[in-house]
Design a protein around this motif. Structure first.
Motif, PDB file in Angstrom:
ATOM      1  N   ASP A 212       0.892  -1.006   0.089  1.00 14.14           N
ATOM      2  CA  ASP A 212      -0.007   0.143  -0.070  1.00 14.14           C
ATOM      3  C   ASP A 212       0.811   1.284   0.000  1.00 14.14           C
ATOM      4  N   SER A 213       1.847   1.241   0.703  1.00 15.55           N
ATOM      5  CA  SER A 213       2.824   2.388   0.835  1.00 15.55           C
ATOM      6  C   SER A 213       3.389   2.563  -0.363  1.00 15.55           C
ATOM      7  N   ILE A 214       3.916   1.419  -1.300  1.00 13.55           N
ATOM      8  CA  ILE A 214       4.557   1.686  -2.384  1.00 13.55           C
ATOM      9  C   ILE A 214       3.556   2.369  -3.338  1.00 13.55           C
ATOM     10  N   LEU A 215       2.578   1.859  -3.628  1.00 18.87           N
ATOM     11  CA  LEU A 215       1.455   2.096  -4.369  1.00 18.87           C
ATOM     12  C   LEU A 215       1.190   3.691  -4.274  1.00 18.87           C
ATOM     13  N   SER A 216       0.921   4.138  -2.798  1.00 16.34           N
ATOM     14  CA  SER A 216       0.821   5.528  -2.587  1.00 16.34           C
ATOM     15  C   SER A 216       1.961   6.445  -2.952  1.00 16.34           C
ATOM     16  N   VAL A 217       3.097   5.958  -2.769  1.00 16.50           N
ATOM     17  CA  VAL A 217       4.256   6.986  -3.183  1.00 16.50           C
ATOM     18  C   VAL A 217       4.368   7.186  -4.667  1.00 16.50           C
ATOM     19  N   THR A 218       4.405   5.818  -5.514  1.00 14.23           N
ATOM     20  CA  THR A 218       4.839   5.836  -6.717  1.00 14.23           C
ATOM     21  C   THR A 218       3.479   6.711  -7.375  1.00 14.23           C
ATOM     22  N   SER A 219       2.073   6.688  -7.132  1.00 16.66           N
ATOM     23  CA  SER A 219       1.076   7.380  -7.495  1.00 16.66           C
ATOM     24  C   SER A 219       1.345   8.765  -7.359  1.00 16.66           C
ATOM     25  N   ARG A 220       2.064   9.349  -6.402  1.00 13.79           N
ATOM     26  CA  ARG A 220       2.167  10.800  -6.139  1.00 13.79           C
ATOM     27  C   ARG A 220       3.474  11.226  -6.830  1.00 13.79           C
ATOM     28  N   GLY A 221       4.532  10.148  -7.503  1.00 10.95           N
ATOM     29  CA  GLY A 221       5.628  10.566  -8.268  1.00 10.95           C
ATOM     30  C   GLY A 221       6.784  10.705  -7.169  1.00 10.95           C
ATOM     31  N   LEU A 222       6.616  10.126  -5.992  1.00  9.74           N
ATOM     32  CA  LEU A 222       7.774  10.445  -5.071  1.00  9.74           C
ATOM     33  C   LEU A 222       8.952   9.548  -5.347  1.00  9.74           C
ATOM     34  N   LEU A 223       8.376   8.150  -5.812  1.00  7.83           N
ATOM     35  CA  LEU A 223       9.494   7.217  -6.196  1.00  7.83           C
ATOM     36  C   LEU A 223       9.043   6.537  -7.486  1.00  7.83           C
TER      37      LEU A 223
END
Length: 388
Positions: A212-223
């Motif tokens: 869930d964390s990975i999906l969240s940050v990739t969706s925001r362009g952070l990683l």
């Protein structure tokens, strides 16, 4: 003639198979590549059977195209879902099909998406999958598709779902999403988004602890993922990736500072704007030898310190006297420069201890663990806004 063409095709297949076999004694190197995606066919069609079309391309070659309940059928002019009613022989059509594997003559393929009513005075839409989100801010989103094309979707681009009444916006273009794009150059003017039907990552299962964390940050362009939709959760976070994440947290502001003069970043890199911004705002320092070391891995305490600097830049962080000793057996191994940031992150549940009860401040932080810390920081920000 047909036998010769089939023989030539089989010959090509056999040659490709032989080329794929390593020489005796050689060890084959695994090569990461994106899964095969839909193939574009443009041409005229005629109905040859129930849910079967014969598509003739401009060069005269033909493909038998089957379609069914899972095929998307879209009006290419207005983006509305449609059907095959009223199809006439000779109608121009744009079709995206699964990779053509059959050795029949003509070859056969299954349609993924059919575009009817092609616009006469504009380019027909194209079908893409988001591989990585590059930038998200109030202006819109910049993304990279699985084929490596860079596109921007302004916040006011007309965005709609296929066959649902859900409200979607440019922010729903997350890794793994398939979409139709009507474009003017690299800028998307209209997009139709399709139902999310699977995991976006090729190397992260939904059961993974940080999914869930990975999906969240990739969706925001952070990683970012790479073009194969691989996230590499076990790889260590690098300093270049960290400054890009901070820059995205800030909304990718316009950079007006002078380019930092580090000896090892003069050739730029995709992190240059982020680094220039971070140095200009005193969030990042170089080393005493005037290097930045973009590929050096980030430790847990370094990530905490960088997040805290950003929080202080926003006007947050500890206010007044705060000093206390952290309740970890290895607290003395926390560097002096990072102690305040580590303490703040621990206090706000952004950084937590390991299963053995230690904090391990000098251990490298993986991309998965960094995703978890970044998401917790985003949660902290959201809670602070709602309570303030």
């Amino acid at each position: 003639m047909k036998k010769k063409r089939m023989g030539a095709l089989l010959g090509l297949v056999l040659c490709a198979a032989l080329l794929a076999v390593p020489a005796a004694g050689a060890e084959a190197e695994p090569v990461a590549s994106a899964p095969l995606g839909p193939v574009l066919l443009d041409g005229t069609v005629k109905q040859t059977g129930e849910k079967t079309l014969l598509l003739t391309k401009e060069d005269g070659s033909q493909v038998i195209v089957g379609y069914g309940e899972t095929t998307y059928i879209v009006d290419a002019t207005d983006g509305v879902a449609t059907n095959m009613t009223g199809l006439k022989d000779g109608e121009s059509m744009r079709v995206y099909v699964d990779p053509i594997m059959a050795l029949s003559e003509p070859p056969q393929a299954r349609a993924v998406i059919i575009l009817r009513n092609l616009p006469k005075d504009a380019k027909a839409p194209t079908y893409h999958q988001v591989a990585a989100v590059d930038t998200v801010n109030e202006s819109g989103i910049a993304l990279t598709t699985r084929e490596g094309k860079q596109m921007t979707v302004p916040f006011d681009a007309k965005t709609s779902p296929y066959l649902t009444k859900n409200i979607v916006t440019y922010r729903d273009l997350i890794p793994g999403t398939w979409f139709l794009a009507w474009s003017s150059g690299a800028e998307v003017t209209r997009a139709v988004l399709f139902a999310y039907d699977g995991l976006p990552f090729t190397d992260v299962e939904k059961s993974y602890w940080a999914y869930d964390s990975i999906l969240s940050v990739t969706s925001r362009g952070l990683l970012r993922c790479d073009s194969t939709l691989a996230f590499r959760p076990g790889d260590a976070l690098t300093r270049a990736e960290l400054v890009k994440a901070l820059y995205q947290l800030a909304g990718s502001p316009v950079v007006i500072q002078s380019i930092p003069g580090f000896e090892d970043v003069q050739d730029g890199g995709d992190y240059l704007n982020a680094l220039t911004w971070a140095v200009g705002n005193k969030l990042v320092n170089g080393y005493s030898d005037n290097t930045f070391r973009p590929n050096e891995v980030v430790s847990r305490q370094q990530l905490a310190a960088f997040l805290y600097r950003w929080e202080q830049h926003r006007g947050g962080g500890f206010q007044g006297a705060w000093m206390f000793l952290l309740d970890y057996p290895d607290r003395d191994s926390i560097s002096e420069y990072a102690y305040e940031g580590v303490a703040w992150c621990v206090t706000n549940n952004i950084l937590s201890g390991r299963a053995d009860g230690t904090l391990a401040p000098n251990a490298s932080v993986t991309r998965a663990a960094a995703s978890a810390m970044l998401e917790r920081y985003l949660t902290y920000q959201a809670n602070a806004r709602s309570s303030g």
